[in-house]
Design an enzyme around this catalytic site. Sequence first.
Site, PDB file in Angstrom:
ATOM      1  N   GLU A 121      -4.943   2.638  -3.931  1.00 48.03           N
ATOM      2  CA  GLU A 121      -3.644   2.748  -3.595  1.00 48.03           C
ATOM      3  C   GLU A 121      -2.759   1.502  -3.284  1.00 48.03           C
ATOM      4  O   GLU A 121      -1.677   1.382  -2.972  1.00 48.03           O
ATOM      5  CB  GLU A 121      -2.987   3.844  -2.894  1.00 48.03           C
ATOM      6  CG  GLU A 121      -3.158   3.805  -1.489  1.00 48.03           C
ATOM      7  CD  GLU A 121      -4.759   4.463  -1.240  1.00 48.03           C
ATOM      8  OE1 GLU A 121      -4.816   4.799   0.015  1.00 48.03           O
ATOM      9  OE2 GLU A 121      -5.598   4.731  -2.049  1.00 48.03           O
ATOM     10  N   ASP A 173       0.863  -1.115   0.099  1.00 49.09           N
ATOM     11  CA  ASP A 173       0.062   0.166   0.159  1.00 49.09           C
ATOM     12  C   ASP A 173       0.862   1.248   0.106  1.00 49.09           C
ATOM     13  O   ASP A 173       1.872   1.273   0.903  1.00 49.09           O
ATOM     14  CB  ASP A 173      -1.002  -0.015   1.220  1.00 49.09           C
ATOM     15  CG  ASP A 173      -1.746   1.109   1.106  1.00 49.09           C
ATOM     16  OD1 ASP A 173      -2.759   0.876   0.592  1.00 49.09           O
ATOM     17  OD2 ASP A 173      -1.610   2.226   1.697  1.00 49.09           O
ATOM     18  N   ASN A 180      -2.152  13.464  -2.999  1.00 52.37           N
ATOM     19  CA  ASN A 180      -3.411  14.063  -3.775  1.00 52.37           C
ATOM     20  C   ASN A 180      -3.705  15.520  -3.270  1.00 52.37           C
ATOM     21  O   ASN A 180      -3.943  16.329  -3.994  1.00 52.37           O
ATOM     22  CB  ASN A 180      -4.453  13.266  -3.695  1.00 52.37           C
ATOM     23  CG  ASN A 180      -4.299  12.004  -4.485  1.00 52.37           C
ATOM     24  OD1 ASN A 180      -3.911  12.153  -5.469  1.00 52.37           O
ATOM     25  ND2 ASN A 180      -5.018  10.804  -4.394  1.00 52.37           N
TER      26      ASN A 180
END
Length: 327
Positions: free
Chosen positions: A247, A204, A212
């Site tokens: 992700e 991950d 972001n």
Amino acid sequence: MAAVMDAEGNAVSELEELTLALLHSRAEVERLGEREQLFSSLLGSVNAVLWAFDWNEQRMIYVSPAYERIFGRSAALLLADYGEWRNSIYPDDVDYAAESLAKVLDTGAVESREYRIIRADGQLRWLSDKCFVSPRGRQQQGPVIVGIAEDITEKKRLEGELHRLATTDVLTQSSNRRHFFECARREFEHARKFGSPLAFLLLDLDDFKKINDHYGHQTGDDVLRRLAHCGSNALRRGDLFGRIGGEEFAALFPGCEPDVALQVAERLQREVQRLGFQHEGTSFRITVSQGLTSLLAADASLDALYARADAAMYLAKRQGKNQIVVG
């Protein structure tokens, strides 16, 4: 000169009768010629190769005009030497094409045989070539096989594209979740059946939300794409890699002992740490947390490996991220 009576009862001389017969024959010939011209025109407009093959003589006895368009080769040369057809077949498909053609002698027809050809100009094309033994051919000296060969290159391209879209994650071009787990389950069953080792890895991207928020979703997408590319490159040949969540990525290592799987995970960790990113003059790097596990005798399904890898990955998160935990 003897006379005969016509349909109205009038006398018709033998010369006149012969003339009428000749005119009738000429009209019949003209009609046959028109039919042949129509038939040839129809054959010329069909975008598929109609062919007839004398099995005993191993000789092509007919091929329609589409042969030259599809194969890019001379029909005259083919009619002179059947080797022209064999030589046009893609080398890896020659045996299959020959075996499937011979099979028609036993079955009477072969409805589905697909193989590749190489045109004279070097283009690679796919053919769907159906064939059957002609009933007329059975009554002659030997069997005559007739068939129709259609260019299905575009169909194959579309099938490949549809398969790619159905199995590939659009953003990262790695396997999507459904395809990854379909393949992983097959590998799991194989490992269980033959007692071979198998390792499962979850990873991950750390702090992806911050990426972001700080740099924007376009930069975030670029990070995911490069992470996927890095992951695929770090794995061994034959390993599976896919994006299974936002992700989150997964990898499966068939035939891989636990210590080797850990080495692969460590290599992946190092490669990810080397990635560098730029956004409006700001540089940053990324890390991943990984959970790794291996197949145990008690594991009844792939879900057991997934659960252990998932727990190990979240333990890596809680322990400070950017690390591998073996579960």
